[in-house]
Design a protein around this motif. Structure first.
Motif, PDB file in Angstrom:
ATOM      1  N   ILE A  26      56.193   0.107  50.244  1.00  0.00           N
ATOM      2  CA  ILE A  26      57.482   0.770  50.024  1.00  0.00           C
ATOM      3  C   ILE A  26      58.614  -0.253  49.974  1.00  0.00           C
ATOM      4  CG2 ILE A  26      59.118   2.460  50.926  1.00  0.00           C
ATOM      5  CD1 ILE A  26      56.826   3.942  52.196  1.00  0.00           C
ATOM      6  N   ILE A  27      58.537  -1.254  50.850  1.00  0.00           N
ATOM      7  CA  ILE A  27      59.564  -2.296  50.864  1.00  0.00           C
ATOM      8  C   ILE A  27      59.634  -2.987  49.504  1.00  0.00           C
ATOM      9  CG2 ILE A  27      60.293  -4.489  51.863  1.00  0.00           C
ATOM     10  CD1 ILE A  27      60.672  -2.124  53.721  1.00  0.00           C
ATOM     11  N   LEU A  28      58.478  -3.346  48.953  1.00  0.00           N
ATOM     12  CA  LEU A  28      58.427  -4.070  47.683  1.00  0.00           C
ATOM     13  C   LEU A  28      58.811  -3.170  46.509  1.00  0.00           C
ATOM     14  CD1 LEU A  28      55.168  -6.192  48.144  1.00  0.00           C
ATOM     15  CD2 LEU A  28      57.533  -7.007  48.226  1.00  0.00           C
ATOM     16  N   GLN A  29      58.270  -1.964  46.485  1.00  0.00           N
ATOM     17  CA  GLN A  29      58.466  -1.103  45.322  1.00  0.00           C
ATOM     18  C   GLN A  29      59.797  -0.357  45.352  1.00  0.00           C
ATOM     19  OE1 GLN A  29      54.991   1.424  45.074  1.00  0.00           O
ATOM     20  NE2 GLN A  29      53.637  -0.273  44.533  1.00  0.00           N
ATOM     21  N   PHE A  30      60.327  -0.098  46.520  1.00  0.00           N
ATOM     22  CA  PHE A  30      61.604   0.622  46.644  1.00  0.00           C
ATOM     23  C   PHE A  30      62.747  -0.349  46.924  1.00  0.00           C
ATOM     24  CE2 PHE A  30      64.898   3.031  48.798  1.00  0.00           C
ATOM     25  CZ  PHE A  30      64.924   4.238  48.125  1.00  0.00           C
ATOM     26  N   VAL A  66      62.974  -3.934  46.738  1.00  0.00           N
ATOM     27  CA  VAL A  66      63.252  -5.052  45.831  1.00  0.00           C
ATOM     28  C   VAL A  66      63.981  -4.598  44.562  1.00  0.00           C
ATOM     29  CG1 VAL A  66      62.225  -6.856  44.401  1.00  0.00           C
ATOM     30  CG2 VAL A  66      61.373  -6.462  46.730  1.00  0.00           C
ATOM     31  N   PRO A  67      63.540  -3.528  43.883  1.00  0.00           N
ATOM     32  CA  PRO A  67      64.304  -3.058  42.714  1.00  0.00           C
ATOM     33  C   PRO A  67      65.730  -2.658  43.084  1.00  0.00           C
ATOM     34  CG  PRO A  67      62.114  -2.090  42.714  1.00  0.00           C
ATOM     35  CD  PRO A  67      62.287  -2.752  44.054  1.00  0.00           C
ATOM     36  N   GLY A  68      65.890  -2.091  44.288  1.00  0.00           N
ATOM     37  CA  GLY A  68      67.220  -1.700  44.740  1.00  0.00           C
ATOM     38  C   GLY A  68      68.135  -2.895  44.892  1.00  0.00           C
ATOM     39  N   PHE A  69      67.599  -3.970  45.449  1.00  0.00           N
ATOM     40  CA  PHE A  69      68.391  -5.184  45.627  1.00  0.00           C
ATOM     41  C   PHE A  69      68.797  -5.773  44.278  1.00  0.00           C
ATOM     42  CE2 PHE A  69      68.594  -9.850  46.064  1.00  0.00           C
ATOM     43  CZ  PHE A  69      69.672  -9.935  46.956  1.00  0.00           C
ATOM     44  N   LEU A  70      67.865  -5.806  43.330  1.00  0.00           N
ATOM     45  CA  LEU A  70      68.146  -6.375  42.010  1.00  0.00           C
ATOM     46  C   LEU A  70      69.178  -5.547  41.250  1.00  0.00           C
ATOM     47  CD1 LEU A  70      64.503  -7.323  40.930  1.00  0.00           C
ATOM     48  CD2 LEU A  70      66.299  -8.860  41.770  1.00  0.00           C
ATOM     49  N   LEU A  71      69.036  -4.223  41.294  1.00  0.00           N
ATOM     50  CA  LEU A  71      69.977  -3.355  40.579  1.00  0.00           C
ATOM     51  C   LEU A  71      71.343  -3.324  41.251  1.00  0.00           C
ATOM     52  CD1 LEU A  71      69.562  -1.561  37.984  1.00  0.00           C
ATOM     53  CD2 LEU A  71      67.501  -2.616  38.943  1.00  0.00           C
ATOM     54  N   SER A  72      71.385  -3.638  42.546  1.00  0.00           N
ATOM     55  CA  SER A  72      72.677  -3.656  43.230  1.00  0.00           C
ATOM     56  C   SER A  72      73.557  -4.767  42.665  1.00  0.00           C
ATOM     57  CB  SER A  72      72.487  -3.853  44.741  1.00  0.00           C
ATOM     58  OG  SER A  72      72.006  -5.147  45.041  1.00  0.00           O
ATOM     59  N   MET A  73      72.941  -5.854  42.211  1.00  0.00           N
ATOM     60  CA  MET A  73      73.707  -6.953  41.620  1.00  0.00           C
ATOM     61  C   MET A  73      74.334  -6.514  40.302  1.00  0.00           C
ATOM     62  SD  MET A  73      71.524 -10.399  42.526  1.00  0.00           S
ATOM     63  CE  MET A  73      69.881  -9.798  42.136  1.00  0.00           C
ATOM     64  N   LEU A  74      73.608  -5.698  39.530  1.00  0.00           N
ATOM     65  CA  LEU A  74      74.161  -5.164  38.290  1.00  0.00           C
ATOM     66  C   LEU A  74      75.316  -4.209  38.597  1.00  0.00           C
ATOM     67  CD1 LEU A  74      74.155  -4.665  35.250  1.00  0.00           C
ATOM     68  CD2 LEU A  74      72.346  -2.950  35.607  1.00  0.00           C
ATOM     69  N   ASN A 127      54.623   7.767  44.397  1.00  0.00           N
ATOM     70  CA  ASN A 127      53.822   6.798  43.642  1.00  0.00           C
ATOM     71  C   ASN A 127      54.689   5.610  43.238  1.00  0.00           C
ATOM     72  OD1 ASN A 127      55.229   7.543  41.186  1.00  0.00           O
ATOM     73  ND2 ASN A 127      53.938   9.376  41.117  1.00  0.00           N
ATOM     74  N   THR A 128      54.070   4.626  42.640  1.00  0.00           N
ATOM     75  CA  THR A 128      54.786   3.398  42.295  1.00  0.00           C
ATOM     76  C   THR A 128      56.000   3.662  41.416  1.00  0.00           C
ATOM     77  OG1 THR A 128      52.758   2.090  42.454  1.00  0.00           O
ATOM     78  CG2 THR A 128      54.577   1.143  41.184  1.00  0.00           C
ATOM     79  N   GLY A 129      55.837   4.513  40.426  1.00  0.00           N
ATOM     80  CA  GLY A 129      56.929   4.796  39.496  1.00  0.00           C
ATOM     81  C   GLY A 129      58.145   5.394  40.179  1.00  0.00           C
ATOM     82  N   THR A 130      57.931   6.389  41.016  1.00  0.00           N
ATOM     83  CA  THR A 130      59.056   7.050  41.676  1.00  0.00           C
ATOM     84  C   THR A 130      59.704   6.137  42.722  1.00  0.00           C
ATOM     85  OG1 THR A 130      57.485   8.123  43.191  1.00  0.00           O
ATOM     86  CG2 THR A 130      58.253   9.409  41.306  1.00  0.00           C
TER      87      THR A 130
END
Length: 243
Positions: free
Chosen positions: A70-74, A76-84, A123-126
């Motif tokens: 959950i940490i990696l899939q939820f 990490v994308p959150g951290f990256l999109l926060s920069m945008l 799941n991974t996608g959500t």
């Protein structure tokens, strides 16, 4: 220690208990209270440091719920999109964003309360989509605890795993913002002694919060978190309408 300082630390203690139980909200509660005792810049840095201590304590107390997937899939994308999202913060009107976010959160949380069996597919996608949306919107409106909690509760994950995950993701935000505050001189020498006290308060508040969480069953725990989200959502809507 002056009476004002004692009240300051009592406010921090209460905020940490609530934040531990709900998995978010300690800074939301503590910041406006801290402003009664210190100036804005000092409040921002002290609350951020306290928030970091609280997240570390929750990770330690709820470490058995740590879920790398959950940490990696939820997270990490959150951290990256926060920069945008951070690049767009000056372009999109925050009052409209807060209003829309408040409505979304209150509708979603109310739906979960009305239909306890309702949940997002875990799941991974959500996880990736949920984390990305959370990070992006968090950067735009400046606060993401309620949205993060809504998304994680939507997966209906076990309470210990939920708290550990929320704390770990929030810790990433603390680590990135505190050095910026320090570099801008938000923390003056007269408040250095507050830091070890805030550390002790965060530990004590998290420990008591963990004790309370341990006595609440999963169903009641989810309802408590969802009600907390509804209350924060109302504040977002009010802020959006009054801005």
């Amino acid at each position: 220690m002056a009476v004002e300082e004692i009240l300051f630390f009592i406010a921090a203690f209460i905020a940490e208990i609530v934040g531990t139980i709900a998995g978010f909200g300690s800074s939301t509660i503590f910041l406006p209270l801290a402003l009664f005792f210190v100036d804005f810049k000092t409040a921002i840095i002290l609350v951020a440091i306290f928030h970091l201590f609280g997240n570390l304590a929750r990770i330690a107390f709820f470490r058995q719920g740590f879920d790398k997937r959950i940490i990696l899939q939820f997270g990490v994308p959150g951290f990256l999109l926060s920069m945008l999202g951070a690049f767009l913060i000056g372009i999109l009107p925050q009052q409209v964003l807060k209003l829309v976010l408040g409505i979304f959160l209150i509708v979603t949380s109310a739906s979960f309360l009305a239909k306890p069996g309702l949940k997002f597919p875990a799941n991974t996608g959500t996880f990736i989509v949920g984390g990305s949306v959370t990070g992006f919107i968090t950067a735009l409106v400046g606060t993401g605890g309620a949205l993060r909690a809504t998304m994680l509760q939507g997966f209906n994950i076990e309470k210990v795993k939920y708290i550990a995950t929320a704390a770990t993701i929030a810790l990433g935000t603390d680590i990135t913002r505190i050095p910026v505050y320090l570099s801008q001189g938000f923390l003056t020498e007269q408040y250095y002694l507050y830091i070890p006290i805030l550390f002790g308060v965060a530990l004590a508040g998290s420990f008591l919060g963990r004790t309370i969480v341990g006595r609440i069953n999963q169903e009641k725990f989810r309802k408590v978190v969802l009600v907390a989200i509804v209350l924060v959502s109302i504040k977002f809507i009010v802020d959006g309408l009054l801005a």
